[in-house]
Each structure stands twice: as structure tokens, then as C-alpha cells.
Design a protein around this motif. Sequence first.
Motif, PDB file in Angstrom:
ATOM      1  N   PHE A 136      33.266  35.881  42.362  1.00 43.16           N
ATOM      2  CA  PHE A 136      32.111  34.643  42.626  1.00 43.16           C
ATOM      3  C   PHE A 136      30.990  35.359  43.513  1.00 43.16           C
ATOM      4  O   PHE A 136      29.973  34.975  43.265  1.00 43.16           O
ATOM      5  CB  PHE A 136      32.876  33.655  43.317  1.00 43.16           C
ATOM      6  CG  PHE A 136      33.704  32.756  42.834  1.00 43.16           C
ATOM      7  CD1 PHE A 136      32.946  31.491  42.034  1.00 43.16           C
ATOM      8  CD2 PHE A 136      35.025  32.636  42.586  1.00 43.16           C
ATOM      9  CE1 PHE A 136      33.477  30.596  41.071  1.00 43.16           C
ATOM     10  CE2 PHE A 136      35.939  31.706  41.864  1.00 43.16           C
ATOM     11  CZ  PHE A 136      34.950  30.737  41.139  1.00 43.16           C
ATOM     12  N   GLU A 137      31.327  36.307  44.493  1.00 44.26           N
ATOM     13  CA  GLU A 137      30.522  36.800  45.371  1.00 44.26           C
ATOM     14  C   GLU A 137      29.339  37.775  44.514  1.00 44.26           C
ATOM     15  O   GLU A 137      28.046  37.728  44.894  1.00 44.26           O
ATOM     16  CB  GLU A 137      30.997  37.452  46.514  1.00 44.26           C
ATOM     17  CG  GLU A 137      31.589  36.848  47.517  1.00 44.26           C
ATOM     18  CD  GLU A 137      33.103  36.990  47.260  1.00 44.26           C
ATOM     19  OE1 GLU A 137      33.845  36.572  48.059  1.00 44.26           O
ATOM     20  OE2 GLU A 137      33.394  36.898  45.752  1.00 44.26           O
ATOM     21  N   GLU A 138      29.817  38.087  43.438  1.00 39.49           N
ATOM     22  CA  GLU A 138      28.911  39.161  42.703  1.00 39.49           C
ATOM     23  C   GLU A 138      27.957  38.353  41.642  1.00 39.49           C
ATOM     24  O   GLU A 138      27.013  39.067  41.037  1.00 39.49           O
ATOM     25  CB  GLU A 138      29.758  40.245  41.819  1.00 39.49           C
ATOM     26  CG  GLU A 138      30.737  41.048  42.702  1.00 39.49           C
ATOM     27  CD  GLU A 138      31.694  41.667  41.736  1.00 39.49           C
ATOM     28  OE1 GLU A 138      31.905  42.851  42.344  1.00 39.49           O
ATOM     29  OE2 GLU A 138      32.215  41.190  40.850  1.00 39.49           O
ATOM     30  N   MET A 139      28.160  37.199  41.266  1.00 39.62           N
ATOM     31  CA  MET A 139      27.178  36.348  40.501  1.00 39.62           C
ATOM     32  C   MET A 139      26.054  36.021  41.173  1.00 39.62           C
ATOM     33  O   MET A 139      25.769  36.052  42.135  1.00 39.62           O
ATOM     34  CB  MET A 139      28.096  35.016  40.189  1.00 39.62           C
ATOM     35  CG  MET A 139      29.423  35.366  39.772  1.00 39.62           C
ATOM     36  SD  MET A 139      30.259  33.682  39.296  1.00 39.62           S
ATOM     37  CE  MET A 139      29.162  32.783  38.202  1.00 39.62           C
ATOM     38  N   GLU A 140      24.914  35.909  40.079  1.00 41.17           N
ATOM     39  CA  GLU A 140      23.522  35.637  40.456  1.00 41.17           C
ATOM     40  C   GLU A 140      23.629  34.312  40.724  1.00 41.17           C
ATOM     41  O   GLU A 140      24.355  33.443  40.381  1.00 41.17           O
ATOM     42  CB  GLU A 140      22.777  36.057  39.227  1.00 41.17           C
ATOM     43  CG  GLU A 140      22.613  37.544  38.993  1.00 41.17           C
ATOM     44  CD  GLU A 140      22.764  37.835  37.406  1.00 41.17           C
ATOM     45  OE1 GLU A 140      21.204  38.169  37.172  1.00 41.17           O
ATOM     46  OE2 GLU A 140      23.419  38.051  36.662  1.00 41.17           O
ATOM     47  N   LYS A 141      22.422  33.911  41.203  1.00 39.45           N
ATOM     48  CA  LYS A 141      22.154  32.485  41.535  1.00 39.45           C
ATOM     49  C   LYS A 141      22.038  31.701  40.053  1.00 39.45           C
ATOM     50  O   LYS A 141      21.319  32.279  39.299  1.00 39.45           O
ATOM     51  CB  LYS A 141      20.977  32.289  42.370  1.00 39.45           C
ATOM     52  CG  LYS A 141      20.629  30.756  42.611  1.00 39.45           C
ATOM     53  CD  LYS A 141      19.276  30.899  43.805  1.00 39.45           C
ATOM     54  CE  LYS A 141      19.138  29.367  43.989  1.00 39.45           C
ATOM     55  NZ  LYS A 141      18.036  29.375  45.070  1.00 39.45           N
ATOM     56  N   ARG A 174      28.715  26.446  45.876  1.00 37.39           N
ATOM     57  CA  ARG A 174      27.616  25.920  46.706  1.00 37.39           C
ATOM     58  C   ARG A 174      27.944  26.372  48.195  1.00 37.39           C
ATOM     59  O   ARG A 174      27.136  26.646  48.980  1.00 37.39           O
ATOM     60  CB  ARG A 174      28.114  24.403  46.837  1.00 37.39           C
ATOM     61  CG  ARG A 174      27.512  23.552  45.709  1.00 37.39           C
ATOM     62  CD  ARG A 174      27.874  22.322  45.722  1.00 37.39           C
ATOM     63  NE  ARG A 174      26.994  21.477  44.634  1.00 37.39           N
ATOM     64  CZ  ARG A 174      27.602  20.783  43.678  1.00 37.39           C
ATOM     65  NH1 ARG A 174      29.018  20.526  43.779  1.00 37.39           N
ATOM     66  NH2 ARG A 174      26.799  20.239  42.680  1.00 37.39           N
ATOM     67  N   GLU A 175      29.312  26.960  48.312  1.00 38.65           N
ATOM     68  CA  GLU A 175      29.722  27.606  49.636  1.00 38.65           C
ATOM     69  C   GLU A 175      28.910  28.911  49.669  1.00 38.65           C
ATOM     70  O   GLU A 175      28.490  29.326  50.713  1.00 38.65           O
ATOM     71  CB  GLU A 175      31.214  27.855  49.635  1.00 38.65           C
ATOM     72  CG  GLU A 175      32.080  26.603  49.781  1.00 38.65           C
ATOM     73  CD  GLU A 175      32.345  26.255  51.208  1.00 38.65           C
ATOM     74  OE1 GLU A 175      31.707  26.672  52.249  1.00 38.65           O
ATOM     75  OE2 GLU A 175      32.873  25.312  51.477  1.00 38.65           O
ATOM     76  N   LEU A 176      28.877  29.653  48.514  1.00 39.77           N
ATOM     77  CA  LEU A 176      28.055  30.945  48.383  1.00 39.77           C
ATOM     78  C   LEU A 176      26.783  30.848  48.337  1.00 39.77           C
ATOM     79  O   LEU A 176      26.153  32.088  48.015  1.00 39.77           O
ATOM     80  CB  LEU A 176      29.055  31.792  47.369  1.00 39.77           C
ATOM     81  CG  LEU A 176      30.479  31.892  47.684  1.00 39.77           C
ATOM     82  CD1 LEU A 176      31.126  32.788  46.250  1.00 39.77           C
ATOM     83  CD2 LEU A 176      30.519  32.548  48.904  1.00 39.77           C
ATOM     84  N   ARG A 257      33.187  34.447  56.223  1.00 37.13           N
ATOM     85  CA  ARG A 257      31.994  34.744  56.367  1.00 37.13           C
ATOM     86  C   ARG A 257      30.956  33.626  56.844  1.00 37.13           C
ATOM     87  O   ARG A 257      29.894  33.566  57.024  1.00 37.13           O
ATOM     88  CB  ARG A 257      31.198  35.057  55.017  1.00 37.13           C
ATOM     89  CG  ARG A 257      31.323  34.088  53.999  1.00 37.13           C
ATOM     90  CD  ARG A 257      31.094  34.743  52.703  1.00 37.13           C
ATOM     91  NE  ARG A 257      29.893  35.090  52.440  1.00 37.13           N
ATOM     92  CZ  ARG A 257      29.405  35.868  51.555  1.00 37.13           C
ATOM     93  NH1 ARG A 257      30.135  36.382  50.582  1.00 37.13           N
ATOM     94  NH2 ARG A 257      28.109  36.188  51.199  1.00 37.13           N
ATOM     95  N   GLY A 258      31.881  32.511  57.434  1.00 32.86           N
ATOM     96  CA  GLY A 258      31.253  31.496  58.175  1.00 32.86           C
ATOM     97  C   GLY A 258      30.860  30.302  57.223  1.00 32.86           C
ATOM     98  O   GLY A 258      29.876  29.752  57.353  1.00 32.86           O
ATOM     99  N   GLY A 259      31.416  30.360  56.063  1.00 34.55           N
ATOM    100  CA  GLY A 259      31.101  29.247  55.326  1.00 34.55           C
ATOM    101  C   GLY A 259      30.074  29.658  53.872  1.00 34.55           C
ATOM    102  O   GLY A 259      30.124  30.800  53.585  1.00 34.55           O
ATOM    103  N   ARG A 260      29.160  28.888  54.076  1.00 34.01           N
ATOM    104  CA  ARG A 260      28.070  28.812  52.904  1.00 34.01           C
ATOM    105  C   ARG A 260      27.229  30.031  53.350  1.00 34.01           C
ATOM    106  O   ARG A 260      26.736  30.483  54.316  1.00 34.01           O
ATOM    107  CB  ARG A 260      27.094  27.823  52.778  1.00 34.01           C
ATOM    108  CG  ARG A 260      28.091  26.631  52.114  1.00 34.01           C
ATOM    109  CD  ARG A 260      26.973  25.384  52.031  1.00 34.01           C
ATOM    110  NE  ARG A 260      26.801  24.479  53.383  1.00 34.01           N
ATOM    111  CZ  ARG A 260      28.092  24.003  53.915  1.00 34.01           C
ATOM    112  NH1 ARG A 260      28.898  23.829  53.471  1.00 34.01           N
ATOM    113  NH2 ARG A 260      27.808  23.508  55.086  1.00 34.01           N
ATOM    114  N   ALA A 261      26.790  31.053  52.200  1.00 34.95           N
ATOM    115  CA  ALA A 261      26.202  32.263  52.384  1.00 34.95           C
ATOM    116  C   ALA A 261      24.724  31.755  51.893  1.00 34.95           C
ATOM    117  O   ALA A 261      24.395  30.752  51.232  1.00 34.95           O
ATOM    118  CB  ALA A 261      26.720  33.365  51.234  1.00 34.95           C
ATOM    119  N   ALA A 262      23.829  32.722  52.455  1.00 38.01           N
ATOM    120  CA  ALA A 262      22.453  32.398  52.045  1.00 38.01           C
ATOM    121  C   ALA A 262      22.296  32.862  50.660  1.00 38.01           C
ATOM    122  O   ALA A 262      22.884  33.880  50.037  1.00 38.01           O
ATOM    123  CB  ALA A 262      21.470  33.466  52.874  1.00 38.01           C
TER     124      ALA A 262
END
Length: 263
Positions: A136-141, A174-176, A257-262
Motif C-alpha cells: 500500500f505504501e508504495e502506491m502512487e496517489k 485514506r490513512e496513507l 507512523r501516526g495514522g494518515r501520511a502526507a
Amino acid sequence: MTTETELNARWAGRNNDKDRLRDRIWAKLKTDGVNVGPVDSRIPNFAGADLAALHLSRLDDWKNARVVKCNPDPPQIPVRLRALYDGKILYAPVPELTKGFPFVRLDPAVLEAKGVQFELAAVSQGFVEHGEPVEFEEMEKLDFVVVGCVAVSRAGGRTGKGGGFADLELGIFRELGKVTPETPVATTVHSVQVVDDALLPMQPHDSPLDFIATDLGLIETGTTMARPTGVAWDFVQADQYASIPFLNDLRARIENRGGRAAS
């Protein structure tokens, strides 16, 4: 009286109103002869899925999207195929998130260079084989999101097959920061799957639809329903943790990581 479909539905029992509605829609598709293959306990395939995908592709939001996420089910094969032919980066989830990685990334330029036909890459077996596995973290917006539905309403209500995968995915996005409140969420369904608003109750963790494309045309919901801001972890079921290998680890990473990322 409990029907055979209700007895056999894989995720029956979580919401009785939605169970009955899904049972009704699956039966209606078969009675009207517009189902393609079996439909019970599935995101149902339907006659006219290609027309629905065509209607969806006429949206400016679709045309302007560079990165599209689409569910892995058969009725959305025409959507995934159109995304590839339109030159879009396509993310598709592993069906029911049952592997150690959640998504694959499909780049039409890479597929062409490898000689992989888009028609093969658009089906679930093909995209799992030929796509690039990603976390999930590697995906683009994401610019445009397509989800599978069993029933929908013109107000933007939706229900899937009952497993909760679409709402879980969207919550994680949404979190990320991969999805914002402005990211369009759409589906393609047969027109018989569109029901009265009152028949489709939405819960706080449910994500509403902005667009519904059917065999007959396009519905812009103009939804005013609230959108979740992340994962409603209290609603995640024990069987989801058991059947989705990476879910516990992903939750820990998000919380660390404290929830939603930038974005």
C-alpha cells in the motif's frame, strides 16, 4: 423464509438488511437473464458490462486520471482493459487480498514492451502474473477509484458482496494519503442493481459513490454522505484478519507512523 442464497452467501450475518438486499439482487439478475455466469456471493458479472465501462470512460474525471485503481472482479474486466488502452497506470488488488502482497501495478508501456496483451493483463489471473507486486505504501496517489458493487443507490449508497474489502481498502488509502475527499469513487453495474435510496443503509465506515455507470448510461450521484477519514478498525472482522495475511502488520505500520501520511 431463508433462501438457499442466504444460506450459501459467504459473508451473510454481518448486516441482515444488506444480506436480504444482496439476495434480492442476485435473484433479480438471474430472473431477468442478465447475469453472466454465477452471481451468488460474488460481485456479479452482467450483460452490458462493456457498455457500462464505455459510459464511465466518457467522464472528464476518467479522461484526466493518470492513475486508476480498479477492483479485480469479472464485471470490471472492461474497465481495466479500457484503462490500459487509455494509457493509464492501473492498480488492481489481489482477489480478496489473500496473498502476502495486496496490489499489483500495471503499466501499459511495460506490458507492451514485454509482449503481454492487455486482454490477458485485464483478467485477475493475468494481472497477478504480469503485474508488479506492491505494498500500500508504495502506491502512487490515486486519481480515480473503481469498486465492485452488488447494489447501489442514486444517492451514492453501495454494498459489495459482504466481505468488506472495498471499504477496508479505501480506509487504508485514506490513512496513507493515497485518496483524498476529492478522489472520485465509481462503479459499473447493471441497471437492475440500482435500488431505492431507502433500501441501502450506509454505516459510518462505508464509502459512498460519486458515479454509477450502468448498461443504460451514467448516474452522477452528487452524494452528500460523509466519507470515512481512515480505517474503522473496530469494524474489521476476525475472519478478515485471519484471511488477509498482511493486515495485522499493515495496521501496526500505520499506527507506528501516526495514522494518515502526507500525500
